[in-house]
Design an enzyme around this catalytic site. Structure first.
Site, PDB file in Angstrom:
ATOM      1  N   ASP A  25       0.832  -1.213   0.000  1.00  0.00           N
ATOM      2  CA  ASP A  25       0.000   0.000   0.000  1.00  0.00           C
ATOM      3  C   ASP A  25       0.863   1.258   0.000  1.00  0.00           C
ATOM      4  OD1 ASP A  25      -2.353   1.375  -0.097  1.00  0.00           O
ATOM      5  OD2 ASP A  25      -2.848   1.128   2.032  1.00  0.00           O
ATOM      6  N   GLY A  26       0.347   2.293  -0.648  1.00  0.00           N
ATOM      7  CA  GLY A  26       1.016   3.596  -0.624  1.00  0.00           C
ATOM      8  C   GLY A  26       1.599   4.026  -1.955  1.00  0.00           C
ATOM      9  N   GLY A  28       0.051   5.233  -4.562  1.00  0.00           N
ATOM     10  CA  GLY A  28      -0.579   6.492  -4.984  1.00  0.00           C
ATOM     11  C   GLY A  28       0.021   7.677  -4.242  1.00  0.00           C
ATOM     12  N   TRP A  30       2.905   7.854  -2.806  1.00  0.00           N
ATOM     13  CA  TRP A  30       4.319   7.994  -3.211  1.00  0.00           C
ATOM     14  C   TRP A  30       4.390   8.865  -4.473  1.00  0.00           C
ATOM     15  CZ3 TRP A  30       7.391   6.962  -7.434  1.00  0.00           C
ATOM     16  CH2 TRP A  30       8.760   6.841  -7.223  1.00  0.00           C
ATOM     17  N   SER A  70      -7.634  -5.800  -5.037  1.00  0.00           N
ATOM     18  CA  SER A  70      -8.721  -6.328  -4.211  1.00  0.00           C
ATOM     19  C   SER A  70     -10.048  -6.322  -4.957  1.00  0.00           C
ATOM     20  CB  SER A  70      -8.855  -5.491  -2.926  1.00  0.00           C
ATOM     21  OG  SER A  70      -9.457  -4.248  -3.223  1.00  0.00           O
ATOM     22  N   THR A  71     -11.019  -7.078  -4.426  1.00  0.00           N
ATOM     23  CA  THR A  71     -12.366  -7.070  -5.031  1.00  0.00           C
ATOM     24  C   THR A  71     -12.965  -5.669  -4.954  1.00  0.00           C
ATOM     25  OG1 THR A  71     -13.134  -7.948  -2.901  1.00  0.00           O
ATOM     26  CG2 THR A  71     -12.982  -9.512  -4.715  1.00  0.00           C
ATOM     27  N   ASN A  73     -11.093  -2.892  -5.339  1.00  0.00           N
ATOM     28  CA  ASN A  73     -10.320  -1.958  -6.171  1.00  0.00           C
ATOM     29  C   ASN A  73     -10.990  -1.646  -7.515  1.00  0.00           C
ATOM     30  OD1 ASN A  73      -7.109  -3.093  -4.921  1.00  0.00           O
ATOM     31  ND2 ASN A  73      -8.225  -1.244  -4.362  1.00  0.00           N
ATOM     32  N   TRP A  74     -12.051  -2.395  -7.867  1.00  0.00           N
ATOM     33  CA  TRP A  74     -12.797  -2.054  -9.093  1.00  0.00           C
ATOM     34  C   TRP A  74     -13.476  -0.704  -8.954  1.00  0.00           C
ATOM     35  CZ3 TRP A  74     -11.683  -4.988 -13.117  1.00  0.00           C
ATOM     36  CH2 TRP A  74     -11.314  -6.319 -12.918  1.00  0.00           C
ATOM     37  N   ARG A 202       1.891  -4.480   6.373  1.00  0.00           N
ATOM     38  CA  ARG A 202       1.122  -3.542   5.550  1.00  0.00           C
ATOM     39  C   ARG A 202       1.868  -2.221   5.575  1.00  0.00           C
ATOM     40  NH1 ARG A 202      -5.154  -2.222   4.500  1.00  0.00           N
ATOM     41  NH2 ARG A 202      -4.764  -0.524   3.046  1.00  0.00           N
ATOM     42  N   SER A 210      -8.362  -4.430   5.072  1.00  0.00           N
ATOM     43  CA  SER A 210      -9.004  -4.178   3.775  1.00  0.00           C
ATOM     44  C   SER A 210      -9.373  -5.500   3.073  1.00  0.00           C
ATOM     45  CB  SER A 210      -8.106  -3.317   2.872  1.00  0.00           C
ATOM     46  OG  SER A 210      -7.782  -2.107   3.513  1.00  0.00           O
TER      47      SER A 210
HETATM   48  C1  IPE Z   1      -5.632  -2.689  -0.130  1.00  0.00           C
HETATM   49  O1  IPE Z   1      -5.269  -1.387  -0.352  1.00  0.00           O
HETATM   50  C2  IPE Z   1      -5.646  -3.448  -1.424  1.00  0.00           C
HETATM   51  C3  IPE Z   1      -4.351  -3.692  -2.009  1.00  0.00           C
HETATM   52  C4  IPE Z   1      -3.211  -3.316  -1.560  1.00  0.00           C
HETATM   53  C5  IPE Z   1      -4.394  -4.452  -3.207  1.00  0.00           C
HETATM   54  P1  IPE Z   1      -6.335  -0.237  -0.619  1.00  0.00           P
HETATM   55  O2  IPE Z   1      -5.532   1.004  -0.760  1.00  0.00           O
HETATM   56  O3  IPE Z   1      -7.229  -0.607  -1.719  1.00  0.00           O
HETATM   57  O4  IPE Z   1      -7.172  -0.246   0.741  1.00  0.00           O
HETATM   58  P2  IPE Z   1      -8.028   0.882   1.448  1.00  0.00           P
HETATM   59  O5  IPE Z   1      -9.010   1.390   0.447  1.00  0.00           O
HETATM   60  O6  IPE Z   1      -7.090   1.954   1.894  1.00  0.00           O
HETATM   61  O7  IPE Z   1      -8.668   0.194   2.617  1.00  0.00           O
HETATM   62  C1  IPE Z   2      -1.507   0.089  -3.461  1.00  0.00           C
HETATM   63  O1  IPE Z   2      -1.312   1.438  -3.563  1.00  0.00           O
HETATM   64  C2  IPE Z   2      -1.717  -0.577  -4.791  1.00  0.00           C
HETATM   65  C3  IPE Z   2      -3.089  -1.047  -5.029  1.00  0.00           C
HETATM   66  C4  IPE Z   2      -4.093  -1.002  -4.215  1.00  0.00           C
HETATM   67  C5  IPE Z   2      -3.336  -1.635  -6.333  1.00  0.00           C
HETATM   68  P1  IPE Z   2      -2.518   2.460  -3.545  1.00  0.00           P
HETATM   69  O2  IPE Z   2      -2.907   2.745  -4.945  1.00  0.00           O
HETATM   70  O3  IPE Z   2      -3.624   2.006  -2.671  1.00  0.00           O
HETATM   71  O4  IPE Z   2      -1.820   3.724  -2.908  1.00  0.00           O
HETATM   72  P2  IPE Z   2      -2.462   4.817  -1.958  1.00  0.00           P
HETATM   73  O5  IPE Z   2      -3.087   4.095  -0.798  1.00  0.00           O
HETATM   74  O6  IPE Z   2      -3.481   5.551  -2.775  1.00  0.00           O
HETATM   75  O7  IPE Z   2      -1.318   5.678  -1.550  1.00  0.00           O
HETATM   76 MG    MG Z   3      -4.116   2.352  -0.745  1.00  0.00          MG
END
Ligand code: IPE
Ligand code: IPE
Ligand code: MG
Length: 255
Positions: A25-26, A28, A30, A70-71, A73-74, A202, A210
């Site tokens: 995670d992170g 985006g 970054w 994740s399910t 993330n759609w 995480r 999540s």
């Molecule tokens: C969890 O991260 C899913 C993955 C890393 C694939 P998210 O960024 O989607 O989770 P939330 O929305 O912060 O809970």
């Molecule tokens: C994790 O990074 C990658 C996926 C969930 C696919 P994010 O895209 O969730 O990054 P943040 O949480 O927005 O920083």
């Molecule tokens: Mg995230």
């Protein structure tokens, strides 16, 4: 150039967790910090993943499972979802190459039926090409949700029991002997070849699952650093293992 076994001194007397899971995670944030598009954050995340898979297999982690999509993330924009799958396809040959070099096997969990035929074929090919790897199992969770996995498992189990019973009426004795136990149920989960994680990481400071492996993480040790995933380099994994070694895993018992 530093060697792959850099930090070896710090690891040499430590217990290496057998099964490690990571919520990547992170990416985006970054990218946002650098005024870059989110896609470049995901790209940087892929580079870090490549480094961590390689290091994990070298230091003796036997199962590495990462949450990649994740399910839920759609719910993201089509643009971002397309970028993620573009990157996945771009990285598959690199992942296969590295798996061959490290004698590792790649595996995918999640509900692949939602993906295009092309994407499903790519996933099958990745698993097929690396199936003889014995050093480490590297698993990617794609269109994965823990609740969805449990519901799919219950459906599979139900169909198996009905088939086994040949559609006859159940007697009370048969119902009493259905033999659905934690151990038999586990076989219907996507993760049936993966031992429950010893350590969950995480990144990015979020303190939640999540929907990642709620069944499997029941007794796992959690490590949740502030570090954003693209910055999670080898030393961060060493720190996670150092922290894991300070934990007293009691599993409900007392010494
Ligand atoms: C969890 O991260 C899913 C993955 C890393 C694939 P998210 O960024 O989607 O989770 P939330 O929305 O912060 O809970
Ligand atoms: C994790 O990074 C990658 C996926 C969930 C696919 P994010 O895209 O969730 O990054 P943040 O949480 O927005 O920083
Ligand atoms: Mg995230």
């Amino acid at each position: 150039m530093t060697s792959d076994l850099e930090f070896y001194d710090r690891l040499k007397d430590l217990k290496i967790p057998n099964s490690v899971a990571i919520i990547l995670d992170g990416n985006g944030r970054w990218a946002q910090k650098r005024n870059l598009p989110r896609e470049l954050g995901h790209k940087a995340g892929c580079d870090t993943l490549e480094e961590i898979i390689d290091y994990a297999s070298k230091i003796g982690i036997k199962y590495l499972t990462v949450y990649a999509f994740s399910t839920e993330n759609w719910k993201r924009s089509k643009e971002e979802i397309d970028a993620l799958f573009r990157l996945f396809k771009l990285y598959v040959p690199i992942i296969i190459d590295n798996a061959h070099k490290n004698n590792s096997r790649c595996y995918i969990i999640g509900d692949l039926s939602r993906f295009s035929k092309e994407m499903q074929d790519t996933c099958k090919m990745l698993m097929e090409e690396t199936k003889s790897g014995t050093n480490m199992v590297f698993t990617m969770a794609l269109n994965y949700g823990g609740r969805d996995e449990i519901i799919r498992a219950i459906n599979k189990l139900f169909i198996a029991k009905i088939t086994e019973h040949n559609n006859k009426e159940w007697t009370k004795k048969e119902l009493d002997n259905l033999d659905i136990t934690e151990d038999s149920f586990k076989n219907y989960l996507d993760t049936n070849i993966i031992p429950d994680p010893d350590l969950l990481i995480r990144t990015s400071g979020e303190m939640r699952l999540s929907n990642f492996m709620p069944w499997q993480l029941a007794y796992t040790e959690f490590y949740m650093p502030e570090t954003l995933w693209p910055d999670f380099h080898k030393e961060e994994l060493v720190k996670a293992i150092e922290s894991y070694n300070k934990r007293d895993r009691r599993f409900g018992g007392r010494k």
